[in-house]
Design a protein around this motif. Structure first.
Motif, PDB file in Angstrom:
ATOM      1  N   ALA A   3      10.028   0.296   7.440  1.00  0.00           N
ATOM      2  CA  ALA A   3       9.973   0.170   5.977  1.00  0.00           C
ATOM      3  C   ALA A   3      11.415   0.106   5.477  1.00  0.00           C
ATOM      4  N   ALA A   4      12.191   1.175   5.718  1.00  0.00           N
ATOM      5  CA  ALA A   4      13.609   1.209   5.342  1.00  0.00           C
ATOM      6  C   ALA A   4      14.377   0.258   6.244  1.00  0.00           C
ATOM      7  N   PRO A   5      15.387  -0.342   5.731  1.00  0.00           N
ATOM      8  CA  PRO A   5      16.036  -0.122   4.438  1.00  0.00           C
ATOM      9  C   PRO A   5      15.556  -1.073   3.342  1.00  0.00           C
ATOM     10  N   LEU A   6      14.447  -1.752   3.533  1.00  0.00           N
ATOM     11  CA  LEU A   6      14.006  -2.755   2.565  1.00  0.00           C
ATOM     12  C   LEU A   6      13.304  -2.093   1.375  1.00  0.00           C
ATOM     13  N   ALA A   7      13.923  -2.168   0.226  1.00  0.00           N
ATOM     14  CA  ALA A   7      13.463  -1.462  -0.970  1.00  0.00           C
ATOM     15  C   ALA A   7      12.026  -1.813  -1.339  1.00  0.00           C
ATOM     16  N   GLU A   8      11.633  -3.086  -1.194  1.00  0.00           N
ATOM     17  CA  GLU A   8      10.279  -3.468  -1.593  1.00  0.00           C
ATOM     18  C   GLU A   8       9.219  -2.836  -0.695  1.00  0.00           C
ATOM     19  N   ARG A   9       9.507  -2.685   0.585  1.00  0.00           N
ATOM     20  CA  ARG A   9       8.550  -2.038   1.498  1.00  0.00           C
ATOM     21  C   ARG A   9       8.490  -0.532   1.235  1.00  0.00           C
ATOM     22  N   MET A  10       9.651   0.049   0.998  1.00  0.00           N
ATOM     23  CA  MET A  10       9.699   1.484   0.711  1.00  0.00           C
ATOM     24  C   MET A  10       8.956   1.793  -0.591  1.00  0.00           C
ATOM     25  N   GLU A  11       9.138   0.960  -1.598  1.00  0.00           N
ATOM     26  CA  GLU A  11       8.468   1.167  -2.882  1.00  0.00           C
ATOM     27  C   GLU A  11       6.962   0.942  -2.762  1.00  0.00           C
ATOM     28  N   ALA A  12       6.561  -0.064  -1.995  1.00  0.00           N
ATOM     29  CA  ALA A  12       5.129  -0.310  -1.793  1.00  0.00           C
ATOM     30  C   ALA A  12       4.463   0.909  -1.149  1.00  0.00           C
ATOM     31  N   ALA A  13       5.112   1.489  -0.140  1.00  0.00           N
ATOM     32  CA  ALA A  13       4.566   2.694   0.503  1.00  0.00           C
ATOM     33  C   ALA A  13       4.552   3.865  -0.470  1.00  0.00           C
ATOM     34  N   ARG A  14       5.585   3.975  -1.293  1.00  0.00           N
ATOM     35  CA  ARG A  14       5.633   5.038  -2.306  1.00  0.00           C
ATOM     36  C   ARG A  14       4.409   4.960  -3.206  1.00  0.00           C
ATOM     37  N   GLN A  15       4.065   3.740  -3.621  1.00  0.00           N
ATOM     38  CA  GLN A  15       2.924   3.560  -4.514  1.00  0.00           C
ATOM     39  C   GLN A  15       1.602   3.897  -3.814  1.00  0.00           C
ATOM     40  N   VAL A  16       1.442   3.433  -2.572  1.00  0.00           N
ATOM     41  CA  VAL A  16       0.195   3.700  -1.840  1.00  0.00           C
ATOM     42  C   VAL A  16      -0.020   5.194  -1.633  1.00  0.00           C
ATOM     43  N   LEU A  17       1.046   5.893  -1.252  1.00  0.00           N
ATOM     44  CA  LEU A  17       0.931   7.315  -0.923  1.00  0.00           C
ATOM     45  C   LEU A  17       1.232   8.237  -2.098  1.00  0.00           C
ATOM     46  N   ARG A  18       1.680   7.652  -3.204  1.00  0.00           N
ATOM     47  CA  ARG A  18       2.080   8.454  -4.370  1.00  0.00           C
ATOM     48  C   ARG A  18       3.134   9.485  -3.964  1.00  0.00           C
ATOM     49  N   LEU A  19       4.172   8.986  -3.298  1.00  0.00           N
ATOM     50  CA  LEU A  19       5.220   9.875  -2.791  1.00  0.00           C
ATOM     51  C   LEU A  19       5.997  10.507  -3.934  1.00  0.00           C
ATOM     52  N   PRO A  20       6.365  11.770  -3.776  1.00  0.00           N
ATOM     53  CA  PRO A  20       7.242  12.391  -4.777  1.00  0.00           C
ATOM     54  C   PRO A  20       8.625  11.754  -4.738  1.00  0.00           C
ATOM     55  N   GLU A  21       9.358  11.918  -5.808  1.00  0.00           N
ATOM     56  CA  GLU A  21      10.655  11.256  -5.970  1.00  0.00           C
ATOM     57  C   GLU A  21      11.666  11.638  -4.891  1.00  0.00           C
ATOM     58  N   HIS A  22      11.560  12.838  -4.332  1.00  0.00           N
ATOM     59  CA  HIS A  22      12.563  13.285  -3.352  1.00  0.00           C
ATOM     60  C   HIS A  22      12.332  12.716  -1.951  1.00  0.00           C
ATOM     61  N   LEU A  23      11.286  11.887  -1.773  1.00  0.00           N
ATOM     62  CA  LEU A  23      10.989  11.289  -0.468  1.00  0.00           C
ATOM     63  C   LEU A  23      11.109   9.770  -0.527  1.00  0.00           C
ATOM     64  N   ASP A  24      11.625   9.207   0.555  1.00  0.00           N
ATOM     65  CA  ASP A  24      11.622   7.759   0.765  1.00  0.00           C
ATOM     66  C   ASP A  24      10.804   7.455   2.014  1.00  0.00           C
TER      67      ASP A  24
END
Length: 164
Positions: free
Chosen positions: A114-135
């Protein structure tokens, strides 16, 4: 050393669940990895829900095998750790331990970035509803292999340099 020399990337899995005991052993191996200043910047999201695995598969053009894996693990890096510049290195060590334990357990797995590609990291954030302190750092697709893949010896003496 046997697991090191048997580990291959597996992208096809049997339709057979990975038990909780095996999953815990994978995570114990991951968390036994070294980390800078012992900061242990990792968090792991264990996913077995077929719909959620499909959503994660859509986060990267190379993660399609997640939708048919019985187990997905999303490795996340904490941004609030003491040495965040080393967090991705630390998480890489944890992933390698996890992959080797998978071989030991008779499982197959593949590391999907996923990292370092911002779009993949953000997509995973949305799916998992990750808190702000996690990438989101990487996805691991795991299960009982549905394919046999031969191990390849990658040793290349031309890449070894002696200094006296």
């Amino acid at each position: 050393m046997n697991e090191i020399f048997r580990r291959v990337s597996v992208r096809r899995f049997q339709d057979r669940p990975v038990g909780g005991e095996k999953t815990e052993l994978l995570l114990r191996a991951a968390m036994a990895a070294p980390s800078a200043g012992n900061q242990q910047p990792w968090e792991f999201y264990v996913v077995t829900n077929r719909m959620r695995l499909g959503e994660l598969a859509a986060c990267s053009p190379y993660a399609g095998c997640l939708k048919n894996a019985p187990l997905g693990i999303v490795v996340c890096c904490r941004k609030d750790c003491p040495m965040p510049e080393y967090a991705q290195i630390d998480c890489s060590a944890a992933i390698e331990n996890l992959l080797l334990e998978a071989v030991s357990q008779g499982l197959g797995a593949v590391w999907l970035g996923a990292a370092p590609l911002a779009e993949r990291m953000e997509a995973a954030r949305q799916v998992l509803r990750l808190p702000e302190h996690l990438d989101a750092f990487a996805f691991i697709a795991c299960g009982y292999p549905a394919e046999e893949r031969p191990w390849q010896d990658r040793y290349d003496p031309a890449r070894v340099h002696g200094i006296s």
